[in-house]
Design an enzyme around this catalytic site. Structure first.
Site, mmCIF file in Angstrom:
data_model
loop_
_atom_site.group_PDB
_atom_site.id
_atom_site.type_symbol
_atom_site.label_atom_id
_atom_site.label_comp_id
_atom_site.label_asym_id
_atom_site.label_seq_id
_atom_site.Cartn_x
_atom_site.Cartn_y
_atom_site.Cartn_z
ATOM 1 N N CYS B 84 0.841 -1.214 0.000
ATOM 2 C CA CYS B 84 0.000 0.000 0.000
ATOM 3 C C CYS B 84 0.868 1.253 0.000
ATOM 4 O O CYS B 84 0.344 2.360 -0.111
ATOM 5 C CB CYS B 84 -0.944 0.037 1.198
ATOM 6 N N SER B 208 -10.881 1.846 5.800
ATOM 7 C CA SER B 208 -11.038 2.560 4.535
ATOM 8 C C SER B 208 -11.598 1.618 3.474
ATOM 9 O O SER B 208 -11.329 0.428 3.501
ATOM 10 C CB SER B 208 -9.684 3.106 4.089
ATOM 11 N N LYS B 330 -9.942 6.971 4.189
ATOM 12 C CA LYS B 330 -11.226 6.588 4.760
ATOM 13 C C LYS B 330 -12.409 6.946 3.861
ATOM 14 O O LYS B 330 -13.374 6.184 3.754
ATOM 15 C CB LYS B 330 -11.398 7.252 6.137
ATOM 16 N N HIS B 334 -9.252 3.962 -0.870
ATOM 17 C CA HIS B 334 -7.910 3.391 -0.770
ATOM 18 C C HIS B 334 -7.673 2.361 -1.888
ATOM 19 O O HIS B 334 -7.737 1.162 -1.658
ATOM 20 C CB HIS B 334 -7.766 2.749 0.623
#
Ligand SMILES: [Zn+2]
Lengths: 133, 386
Positions: B84, B208, B330, B334
């Protein structure tokens, strides 16, 4: 699939074999080539007792592929009596609510199965300690 | 090293783009950024992505594929991956290339296609950010790994679950003003309290949403961007990355983001700035616990005190340290490997004064922090109006 990988890790998965650093006596699990504590080479195997306590825990409801049939299940960080921490499922919980600090001990159980024709993967889980260590 | 400026940005809405492939997504964001920069060619293309190798996309070698698609025939191109944290890592790689002088103009494109893959496969894909030998085989989802940190954090510092509500409420309120956000509905403290439990103590409003998305940024030498042009010049003032053990159980301080502490300290030092200089902070609020830990690691709160900033209004627009100004992970969403590029494009637009309804008044220095895994790879950037 991945047969050799599970074979490679069998000493750790079935017997909790780690290392002790010859320089600083730090107990290491999972084993690695360099002691994370002092940076010296670590090659001496060390048999962990399999006893420890719950450092943290949670419930997995939305399981990754291969774990769906066991959901929901409890995953924990276990602080081993010898020092290092590991990640493992908790099992044999019965009605007992899990708590941080709860004493646990290692057992060998099925970790996952890859469908009807897939391989069954066994390894360590932890259950509430049956008797005080 | 020479000064590097941001020439252009492009962002698609994070959404379920049924009509767009991973290549369409990347291509559109790339062309928007090139157009914004007034350029047709760059000298290097970096694509950032996490999951293309894991599921039905069936496409690696994304650099060459995207370069060809957007008409950058023959250009040097490849992928940067750090779970990520891929987006921040790719931006930093582009910055290194341009700052060194080896590359003149670089384009970084973050892209992720997540909504055409079944849930358990995505859950398994996200878990590849963790230790494949000693975390993943025990069955934790990526949410569960974060839940392990959050529960212990609450235990050690005594925070009730409601103490984290402020992060989620702020992100949703800001996302409601961002037309590119995945979620555009404000939420209340009541909504937060009643949200469905995902992996205790993390509920649906701590976590998220994933989605399809792409964002792109063009970087080039600062000397060719003149102050007084159509927008203020935005420079990469600080850039740094650091790592911690990939498995939570191997970390010396599992309740601290040590890699964030290290990369933030290095980025601040390079920029000659500190927490007191930051006007807006796009942090990696994949889970509300990460907002708290990130604020602590970047010097805005003492260890264990991050939730206070969510509670006392500090993180709101107009507060001491506004975070998630476009909705954050959030609410903006994401799309994992693209997220870091969104963060940097958002900070850039804040400093350009082009953030629309999300504008933080007088923003001149911004911070962006992107986390790969549960804290393993952390990339921190300071951008400055100059
Ligand atoms: Zn040692």
């Amino acid at each position: 699939m991945e047969v050799s990988r599970h074979w490679r890790l069998k000493q750790q998965r079935y017997a909790l074999v780690g290392e002790v650093c010859p320089s600083c006596q730090h107990k290491i699990f999972p084993p690695r080539d360099i002691c994370p504590d002092c940076g010296e080479e670590a090659r001496t195997t060390y048999q962990f007792s399999g006893r420890g306590e719950v450092f943290s825990f949670t419930t997995v409801r939305n399981a990754p592929t291969g774990f769906e049939e066991s959901a929901p299940y409890t995953v924990a960080l276990i602080k081993l009596d010898e020092g290092p921490m590991l990640t493992a499922q908790l099992t044999d919980l019965g009605e007992k609510p899990v708590e941080i600090g709860m004493p646990v001990e290692m057992v060998t159980r099925r970790l996952r199965s890859d469908g009807d024709r897939g391989m069954l993967v066994y390894g360590y889980k932890f259950r509430p300690a049956l008797k005080a260590a | 090293m020479r000064d590097v400026a941001i020439y252009g940005t492009g962002m698609l809405q994070v959404s379920e783009h049924w009509d767009l492939s991973i290549i369409d997504l990347a291509g559109r964001a790339a062309l928007e950024a090139l157009n914004d920069a007034g350029l047709e060619r760059v000298d290097a293309l970096l694509v950032t992505n996490m999951l293309a190798a894991c599921h039905s996309t069936g496409q690696l070698n994304l650099g060459a594929r995207v370069a060809d698609w957007v008409g950058l025939h023959g250009v040097e191109a490849y992928k940067v991956e750090a779970a990520c944290g891929s987006g921040g890592a790719g931006f930093r790689s582009a910055w290194l290339a341009v700052a060194s002088g080896a590359i003149d103009l670089a384009l970084v494109v973050g892209v992720e296609k997540m909504t055409e893959t079944p849930g358990p496969e995505i859950t398994a894909g996200l878990a590849t950010a963790a230790d494949a030998d000693f975390e993943v085989p025990m069955g934790p989802s990526f949410v569960a790994l974060n839940a392990l940190i959050m529960r212990r954090y609450q235990h050690e510092y005594g925070w009730p679950h409601e103490a984290f509500a402020g992060f989620s409420i702020n992100a949703h309120a800001n996302g409601a003003r961002n037309p590119l956000a995945r979620l555009q509905d404000p939420i209340t403290a009541e909504d937060y309290r009643k949200a469905r439990m995902v992996s205790d103590p993390i509920n649906l409003l701590d976590a998220s949403p994933v989605g399809d998305g792409a964002a792109a940024i063009v970087l080039g030498p600062a000397e060719r961007v003149f102050p007084g042009g159509r927008r203020p010049r935005v420079l990469v003032a600080g850039s740094a990355a650091a790592t911690d053990s990939i498995a939570i159980h191997d970390r010396n301080a599992p309740l601290r983001l040590t890699a964030a502490e290290k990369s933030a300290a290095a980025a601040y030092a390079m920029a000659g700035a500190g927490p007191g200089d930051i006007d807006v902070f796009e942090l990696h609020d994949a889970f509300s616990i990460m907002s708290a830990l990130s604020l602590e690691a970047c010097g805005f709160a003492e260890p264990g005190q991050g939730p206070r900033l969510g509670d006392d209004g500090s993180i709101l627009p107009g507060g001491r340290i506004p975070v998630a100004s476009f909705g954050g992970l959030k609410a903006r969403g994401h799309p994992v490997g693209a997220t870091g590029v969104y963060q940097l494009a958002e900070v850039t637009r804040q400093l350009w004064g082009e953030a629309g309804a999300c504008q933080i008044d007088g923003a001149r220095v911004g911070l962006a922090q992107n986390i790969g895994g549960s804290g393993a790879t952390i990339v921190t950037h300071v951008l400055r109006q100059a």
